[in-house]
Design an enzyme around this catalytic site. Structure first.
Site, PDB file in Angstrom:
ATOM      1  N   LYS A  78       1.864  -3.492   6.672  1.00 14.63           N
ATOM      2  CA  LYS A  78       2.280  -3.651   5.269  1.00 14.63           C
ATOM      3  C   LYS A  78       3.796  -3.498   5.146  1.00 14.63           C
ATOM      4  O   LYS A  78       4.458  -4.241   4.412  1.00 14.63           O
ATOM      5  CB  LYS A  78       1.564  -2.635   4.371  1.00 14.63           C
ATOM      6  CG  LYS A  78       0.075  -2.869   4.234  1.00 14.63           C
ATOM      7  CD  LYS A  78      -0.218  -4.151   3.459  1.00 14.63           C
ATOM      8  CE  LYS A  78      -1.688  -4.469   3.345  1.00 14.63           C
ATOM      9  NZ  LYS A  78      -1.977  -5.732   2.672  1.00 14.63           N
ATOM     10  N   SER A 106       0.832  -1.204   0.000  1.00 16.13           N
ATOM     11  CA  SER A 106       0.000   0.000   0.000  1.00 16.13           C
ATOM     12  C   SER A 106       0.865   1.252   0.000  1.00 16.13           C
ATOM     13  O   SER A 106       1.951   1.282   0.599  1.00 16.13           O
ATOM     14  CB  SER A 106      -0.847  -0.021   1.269  1.00 16.13           C
ATOM     15  OG  SER A 106      -1.382   1.246   1.524  1.00 16.13           O
ATOM     16  N   TYR A 110      -2.153  -0.209  10.371  1.00 14.93           N
ATOM     17  CA  TYR A 110      -2.393  -0.890   9.092  1.00 14.93           C
ATOM     18  C   TYR A 110      -1.160  -0.735   8.171  1.00 14.93           C
ATOM     19  O   TYR A 110      -0.626  -1.713   7.651  1.00 14.93           O
ATOM     20  CB  TYR A 110      -3.642  -0.304   8.407  1.00 14.93           C
ATOM     21  CG  TYR A 110      -3.703  -0.614   6.936  1.00 14.93           C
ATOM     22  CD1 TYR A 110      -4.031  -1.896   6.501  1.00 14.93           C
ATOM     23  CD2 TYR A 110      -3.404   0.360   5.983  1.00 14.93           C
ATOM     24  CE1 TYR A 110      -4.053  -2.199   5.146  1.00 14.93           C
ATOM     25  CE2 TYR A 110      -3.432   0.068   4.637  1.00 14.93           C
ATOM     26  CZ  TYR A 110      -3.753  -1.210   4.224  1.00 14.93           C
ATOM     27  OH  TYR A 110      -3.759  -1.497   2.881  1.00 14.93           O
TER      28      TYR A 110
HETATM   29  N1  UFG Z   1     -12.561  11.735   2.358  1.00 17.23           N
HETATM   30  C1  UFG Z   1     -13.609  12.606   2.628  1.00 17.23           C
HETATM   31  N2  UFG Z   1     -14.769  12.069   3.108  1.00 17.23           N
HETATM   32  C2  UFG Z   1     -14.938  10.737   3.333  1.00 17.23           C
HETATM   33  C3  UFG Z   1     -13.860   9.854   3.057  1.00 17.23           C
HETATM   34  C4  UFG Z   1     -12.686  10.395   2.587  1.00 17.23           C
HETATM   35  O1  UFG Z   1     -13.499  13.813   2.431  1.00 17.23           O
HETATM   36  O2  UFG Z   1     -16.018  10.323   3.764  1.00 17.23           O
HETATM   37  C5  UFG Z   1     -11.320  12.282   1.784  1.00 17.23           C
HETATM   38  C6  UFG Z   1     -10.071  12.024   2.631  1.00 17.23           C
HETATM   39  O3  UFG Z   1      -9.889  13.050   3.566  1.00 17.23           O
HETATM   40  C7  UFG Z   1      -8.987  11.982   1.538  1.00 17.23           C
HETATM   41  C8  UFG Z   1      -9.710  11.407   0.319  1.00 17.23           C
HETATM   42  O4  UFG Z   1     -11.095  11.611   0.565  1.00 17.23           O
HETATM   43  O5  UFG Z   1      -8.579  13.284   1.214  1.00 17.23           O
HETATM   44  C9  UFG Z   1      -9.474   9.910   0.142  1.00 17.23           C
HETATM   45  O6  UFG Z   1      -9.770   9.226   1.347  1.00 17.23           O
HETATM   46  P1  UFG Z   1      -9.949   7.633   1.390  1.00 17.23           P
HETATM   47  O7  UFG Z   1     -10.358   7.286   2.779  1.00 17.23           O
HETATM   48  O8  UFG Z   1     -10.827   7.175   0.280  1.00 17.23           O
HETATM   49  O9  UFG Z   1      -8.502   7.096   1.046  1.00 17.23           O
HETATM   50  P2  UFG Z   1      -7.087   7.379   1.759  1.00 17.23           P
HETATM   51  O10 UFG Z   1      -6.231   8.084   0.766  1.00 17.23           O
HETATM   52  O11 UFG Z   1      -7.251   8.004   3.064  1.00 17.23           O
HETATM   53  O12 UFG Z   1      -6.542   5.890   2.030  1.00 17.23           O
HETATM   54  C10 UFG Z   1      -6.604   4.903   1.031  1.00 17.23           C
HETATM   55  C11 UFG Z   1      -6.807   3.551   1.711  1.00 17.23           C
HETATM   56  C12 UFG Z   1      -5.580   3.144   2.441  1.00 17.23           C
HETATM   57  C13 UFG Z   1      -4.389   3.222   1.536  1.00 17.23           C
HETATM   58  C14 UFG Z   1      -4.246   4.584   0.943  1.00 17.23           C
HETATM   59  C15 UFG Z   1      -3.100   4.646  -0.019  1.00 17.23           C
HETATM   60  O13 UFG Z   1      -7.897   3.597   2.599  1.00 17.23           O
HETATM   61  O14 UFG Z   1      -5.743   1.814   2.862  1.00 17.23           O
HETATM   62  O15 UFG Z   1      -5.445   4.927   0.261  1.00 17.23           O
HETATM   63  O16 UFG Z   1      -2.897   5.926  -0.513  1.00 17.23           O
HETATM   64  F1  UFG Z   1      -3.283   2.907   2.204  1.00 17.23           F
END
Ligand code: UFG
Length: 346
Positions: A152, A124, A148
């Site tokens: 990894k 990841s 998490y």
């Molecule tokens: N976000 C929102 N509202 C939500 C969910 C997310 O605004 O309800 C925003 C977050 O703040 C972020 C973006 O959308 O800016 C993406 O968030 P995600 O939760 O979809 O994804 P992340 O980038 O936080 O994390 C994901 C996976 C991880 C992985 C990572 C790798 O969840 O397991 O990508 O970059 F490791």
């Protein structure tokens, strides 16, 4: 070639299974169904006209794994299984170290006993340090911010040590950025348990009316519109990267880590806007405070995947969102209710 897919009924494993079957491989899936549905197998069969062999077991169950390797002539393992929620990993770190690290150790020991020494591992982008400036390349500092991501990274280190100890091993860790989308048939896709943590499944559930509005976590980041920027990658492109990595294992001996992303960043507000255009519905959202642990911008330098794997992301954001929407609208409750309207010929 007979391949073992751990976690093969999950979101990414199921899409990889379809691509591997299409390429003529025989697939054996081992999954404990803790975060997936056995109904995925029917859907894979409908797409592929082949049903993968399925064994319900935990990768940490050495006896069960031994029996799989005794029964099937496995050439290589794609190791998708593991717990994957960042938030949950902060609350239940032991669950994560047990499922991810201890599970992988058990799997590697049994593989070693059977002389099976080829693996593609699901890593990841969360292994990278939050202080790196995107685009992130594989030489940059690692320093995960949550359990998490640490599981990894620990597994990556175990794999590297193992390969160094025995040159017969050949392992590639793929560092996924943000996988989204679904198979174009609408038959398989992401089916999160409960309220989704990730942006795209959350937006999709707002679009179908299951959830009232999207919470946008912060609009004061140093990005073009103040919201977080991520590298969204179509799950089918990601699945194909596994096929290319499998081929690369034949020629690239040793251990390698490779980013799998598009190299493009997209903001939260852009995602909501694109999604609204595709589903032709208003998607209500509210700006709320930043989510702890989030960073402003994360996207990949994917040039190593381009050169080493001859892999390029082909599906753009429009396709990612159209495919997500098809999956979500045909299966508003994920795999819980079988859609009678789904037909591959539609
Ligand atoms: N976000 C929102 N509202 C939500 C969910 C997310 O605004 O309800 C925003 C977050 O703040 C972020 C973006 O959308 O800016 C993406 O968030 P995600 O939760 O979809 O994804 P992340 O980038 O936080 O994390 C994901 C996976 C991880 C992985 C990572 C790798 O969840 O397991 O990508 O970059 F490791």
């Amino acid at each position: 070639m007979k391949l073992l897919l751990t976690g093969g009924t999950g979101y990414i494993g199921s899409h990889a299974c379809v691509e591997l079957l299409a390429a003529g491989h025989e697939v054996v899936i081992v999954d404990n169904l803790s975060n997936s549905s056995v109904k995925v197998l029917d859907r894979i069969e409908k797409i592929s006209s082949v049903r993968p062999i399925f064994v319900e077991a935990d990768v940490g169950d050495r006896a069960a794994m031994r029996s799989i390797f005794s029964l099937h002539n496995i050439a290589a393992v794609m190791h998708f299984s593991g717990s994957k929620s960042v938030g949950e990993s902060c609350d239940l770190p032991l669950k994560y170290y047990n499922n991810n690290v201890a599970g992988t150790l058990a799997l590697l020991e049994v593989m070693s006993d059977f002389g099976i020494k080829k693996m593609v591992f699901s890593s990841s982008a969360s292994v990278y340090s939050e202080h790196n400036i995107s685009p992130l390349d594989e030489t940059m500092a690692t320093s995960p911010t949550n359990p998490y991501g640490r599981t990894k990274l620990v597994i990556e280190e175990i794999l590297s040590d193992l390969v160094n100890s025995d040159p017969q091993w050949s392992v590639i860790s793929l560092r996924y950025f943000n996988p989204i989308g679904a198979h174009s048939s609408g038959l398989i896709g992401e089916s999160p348990n409960g309220i989704p943590n990730n942006l795209i499944p959350y937006v999709a559930q707002v679009a179908v009316g299951v959830l009232p509005h999207v919470q946008v976590f912060g609009d004061d980041y140093e990005t073009k519109d103040g919201t977080g920027v991520r590298d969204y990658i179509h799950v089918v492109d990601l699945a194909i990267a596994h096929l290319q990595a499998l081929q690369a294992l034949e020629s690239l001996k040793g251990y390698g880590v490779i980013n799998i992303g598009t190299g493009c960043g997209t903001s939260v507000l852009d995602i909501i806007c694109f999604f609204s255009e595709v589903c032709k519905k208003d998607i209500p959202y509210k700006i709320v405070p930043r989510r702890p642990g989030d960073v402003a911008t994360v996207y990949a330098d994917a040039s190593l995947a381009n050169t080493l794997l001859d892999w390029h992301a082909k599906r753009d954001l429009k396709v990612m969102i159209e495919d997500t929407w098809r999956w979500q609208s045909l299966n508003p409750d994920g795999y819980e209710i079988q859609s009678s309207t789904i037909s591959l010929n539609e």
